[in-house]
Design an enzyme around this catalytic site. Structure first.
Site, PDB file in Angstrom:
ATOM      1  N   HIS A 179       0.780  -1.210  -0.009  1.00  0.00           N
ATOM      2  CA  HIS A 179       0.021  -0.134  -0.027  1.00  0.00           C
ATOM      3  C   HIS A 179       0.748   1.196  -0.071  1.00  0.00           C
ATOM      4  O   HIS A 179       0.753   2.367  -0.808  1.00  0.00           O
ATOM      5  CB  HIS A 179      -0.773  -0.028   1.255  1.00  0.00           C
ATOM      6  N   ARG A 192     -10.336   0.553 -10.376  1.00  0.00           N
ATOM      7  CA  ARG A 192     -10.485  -0.446  -9.240  1.00  0.00           C
ATOM      8  C   ARG A 192     -11.936  -0.031  -8.651  1.00  0.00           C
ATOM      9  O   ARG A 192     -11.795   0.546  -7.694  1.00  0.00           O
ATOM     10  CB  ARG A 192      -9.620  -0.269  -8.175  1.00  0.00           C
ATOM     11  N   ARG A 227     -12.698  -2.596 -13.909  1.00  0.00           N
ATOM     12  CA  ARG A 227     -12.836  -4.015 -13.335  1.00  0.00           C
ATOM     13  C   ARG A 227     -13.595  -4.357 -12.379  1.00  0.00           C
ATOM     14  O   ARG A 227     -14.111  -3.624 -11.418  1.00  0.00           O
ATOM     15  CB  ARG A 227     -11.377  -4.089 -12.688  1.00  0.00           C
ATOM     16  N   GLU A 287      -3.634 -12.323 -14.257  1.00  0.00           N
ATOM     17  CA  GLU A 287      -2.810 -11.903 -12.892  1.00  0.00           C
ATOM     18  C   GLU A 287      -2.452 -13.313 -12.193  1.00  0.00           C
ATOM     19  O   GLU A 287      -1.761 -13.458 -11.270  1.00  0.00           O
ATOM     20  CB  GLU A 287      -3.585 -11.116 -11.880  1.00  0.00           C
ATOM     21  N   ASN A 344       1.171  -7.206 -10.569  1.00  0.00           N
ATOM     22  CA  ASN A 344       1.284  -6.841  -9.042  1.00  0.00           C
ATOM     23  C   ASN A 344       1.090  -8.444  -8.627  1.00  0.00           C
ATOM     24  O   ASN A 344       1.968  -8.925  -7.918  1.00  0.00           O
ATOM     25  CB  ASN A 344       0.309  -6.185  -8.232  1.00  0.00           C
ATOM     26  N   ASP A 345      -0.145  -9.057  -8.838  1.00  0.00           N
ATOM     27  CA  ASP A 345      -0.716 -10.294  -8.412  1.00  0.00           C
ATOM     28  C   ASP A 345       0.151 -11.350  -9.266  1.00  0.00           C
ATOM     29  O   ASP A 345       0.637 -12.344  -8.636  1.00  0.00           O
ATOM     30  CB  ASP A 345      -2.139 -10.443  -8.508  1.00  0.00           C
ATOM     31  N   CYS A 370      -1.681  -3.396 -16.451  1.00  0.00           N
ATOM     32  CA  CYS A 370      -2.088  -2.310 -15.444  1.00  0.00           C
ATOM     33  C   CYS A 370      -1.517  -2.397 -14.310  1.00  0.00           C
ATOM     34  O   CYS A 370      -2.085  -1.820 -13.381  1.00  0.00           O
ATOM     35  CB  CYS A 370      -3.735  -2.259 -15.541  1.00  0.00           C
TER      36      CYS A 370
END
Ligand code: PEP
Ligand code: MG
Length: 561
Positions: A187, A288, A324, A413, A436-437, A486
């Site tokens: 975060h 998001r 999303r 992801e 990221n994931d 993204c």
């Protein structure tokens, strides 16, 4: 000169004095009694004085703040004088409980009561917990928790930042963020990039640097240096001069030889979208939607959702907006969708999978999206998070079709989706790589954890291979469907070039990074980007991949990126 090395997550070179974020306030022991030497009257009076000074301090900060930060501070200040809170604490003191324990328990019950009331009241529940921690700190004579108040700008050093801390983080006061914990996709990292603050995470040892020490922070190199030299001062000045060039994107993503790569923004709601449009974003590559409802205990109505979505669509008339569907779970729990007791939430029922356990929510969300889309001029694309199989992609596409949504897509992801992208993409119109994931799952390394930061970087050749395979799958059988990125990888100008070389068609990032990525992309031809992609893929590890590519892009060093 002492150097601390961490992972750079947001570029920028600054010099400043550091302020340590106070440690969280520990809970006073259960059953703690009032000391025999203190009368109940004195304890109650002491508590009231502490509460009053917490109020005054927060009010003074609110008066200097603006926007959301001001609202949060004002609401918290008022809570410090809440009569119910202070009366219930006084009652406990009268029964012999210590003042610290009394306010702690009273805070817990008031918070629970507000939580149960729901709606706006429930949102105040966390303010009470913040206030009680501040009052306890005041009673103990230790620094208040949260971002320290200061009259002069400083470099904030913390173990990690909680989402709640960021509401009061004033980017004019905080020059840079350095944390001892937190990973590159944590975060703290995401917030730092969105505020345009230089940031370093996972810098072991920085917690021990005394307040007031002058340091140099290089957010690209991931370093913090005590006792800056003349060279550091020049670097900081050059960064300031360059910052003006890097603040504005001209709205035209392209390589030097005219290969177009639209640069889009990641947003969490209408406010972000308006900012992104002002910063030149060519559209939205990731909306998001869960960010609109993080505070909610109950499912928002179709009308509420449609209004929230339209707010974003309206910022980009005639442009692409990739929305999303709710990605609830793991670090973004939504009480009406996710189970807080899951033993392994990142591998649990999150994203698209919540439709297995809570059917209906996704269908209603698609209805809201279709409504908002009909009432706006944006070109709306809709994708599902955490898709793992072609069958899931196919089912999602059918649901979109039933709702009247024309362009369904998927996030790639989960490594399985990358490895089978040809069959996944057969059912939908596009894919967007969530690096990221994808990194977290490919490397089996929790994206929030500082000690795993070296594993958890999209520069890992394994992750780059998955990107390459996803693009290759999209080209099989004449698919040729758009594959964007993204994840945070797109906001790293050097990696963005590699991604373009790997064949991704769009890059979506925090709007603050658009200008830097656009500037660097324009210094290479498509062929050079492909060459750099081959170089990165051939590296034995992430460190080399990054170093080799950066060495071929001297513009990065020149601009301090
Ligand atoms: C990702 O995983 O890369 C992504 C963009 O989604 P989020 O960060 O919201 O999980
Ligand atoms: Mg994700």
């Amino acid at each position: 000169m002492q150097n601390f090395q961490g992972v750079g997550v947001s570029p920028g070179r600054v010099i400043g004095t550091i302020r340590q974020m106070p440690k969280p306030v520990s809970e006073p022991p259960s059953g703690e009694q009032l000391a025999a030497s203190i009368s109940t009257e004195d304890a109650i009076a002491g508590l009231k004085t502490a509460a009053q000074s917490v109020h005054d301090e927060l009010k003074a900060r609110a008066d200097k703040a603006s926007g959301d930060g001001q609202k949060v501070l004002e609401a918290t200040a008022l809570m410090a004088k809440d009569t119910m809170l202070l009366k219930s604490a006084a009652k406990l003191i009268n029964k012999g409980t210590s003042a610290e324990r009394a306010i702690w328990e009273a805070g817990a019950s008031v918070s629970e009561m507000l939580h149960n009331l729901g709606g706006y009241m429930a949102e105040r529940a966390t303010d009470v917990l913040d206030v009680r921690a501040r009052i306890v700190a005041e009673l103990r004579g230790v620094p208040a928790p949260g971002i320290p108040a200061s009259d002069a700008p400083f470099i904030l050093v913390a173990e990690d930042l909680a989402p709640a801390d960021t509401a009061t983080l004033d980017p004019l006061m905080v020059k840079a963020l350095v944390t001892s914990g937190g990973g590159p996709q944590s975060h703290t990292a995401i917030i730092a990039r969105s505020l345009g603050l230089p940031a370093v995470v996972a810098a072991h040892g920085v917690d021990d640097i005394p307040d007031g020490t002058e340091v140099f922070v290089d957010g690209a190199a991931g370093s913090l240096t005590v006792e800056p030299t003349e060279e550091h001062r020049t670097a900081a000045l050059t960064w300031l001069e360059n910052a003006a060039t890097l603040a504005v994107f001209d709205g035209h993503g392209t390589t030097a030889d005219g290969h177009l790569v639209p640069l889009l923004a990641n947003v969490g709601g209408a406010k972000d979208a308006a900012k992104a449009a002002a910063l030149g974003a060519q559209g939205v590559g990731l909306f998001r939607t869960e960010f609109c409802f993080l505070e909610r205990d109950t499912e928002p109505t179709v009308e509420e959702q449609a209004a929230a979505y339209k707010g974003v669509f309206d910022a980009f008339p005639g442009k692409k907006v990739v929305l999303r569907t709710l990605d609830a779970g793991a670090d973004k729990p939504l009480p009406f969708l996710t189970d807080a007791t899951e033993p392994n939430p990142a591998l649990g029922v999150r994203g698209y999978r919540t439709d297995f356990t809570t059917p209906g929510v996704l269908e209603r969300q698609l209805e809201a999206i279709a409504t908002a889309s009909r009432e706006s001029e944006a070109d709306v694309w809709v994708m599902a998070p955490m898709i793992s199989t072609a069958a899931e992609a196919s089912r999602f596409a059918s649901m979109c079709d039933a709702a009247g949504i024309k362009t369904p897509g998927v996030m790639v992801e989960v490594p399985s989706a990358a490895l089978t992208s040809a069959s996944v993409l057969r059912h939908v119109g596009f894919a967007s790589l969530g690096t990221n994931d994808l990194t977290q799952y490919a490397m089996a390394a929790d994206r929030q954890l500082g000690p795993l930061a070296e594993l958890n970087t999209p520069w890992q050749p394994a992750v780059l291979r998955l990107v390459q395979l996803t693009v290759a799958g999209s080209l099989e059988e004449g698919n040729g469907k758009p594959v964007g990125v993204c994840g945070e990888a797109a906001a790293d100008p050097a990696l963005a070039v590699v991604l373009v070389g790997l064949g991704v068609t769009t890059l979506s990032m925090t709007a603050r990074s658009l200008a830097a990525v656009g500037t660097v992309l324009r210094t290479v031809t498509l062929e050079q980007a492909q060459e750099l992609a081959r170089l990165a893929l051939s590296a034995p590890d992430a460190l080399d991949a990054k170093a080799w590519v950066r060495a071929k892009l001297p513009v990065l060093e020149e601009l301090g990126l």
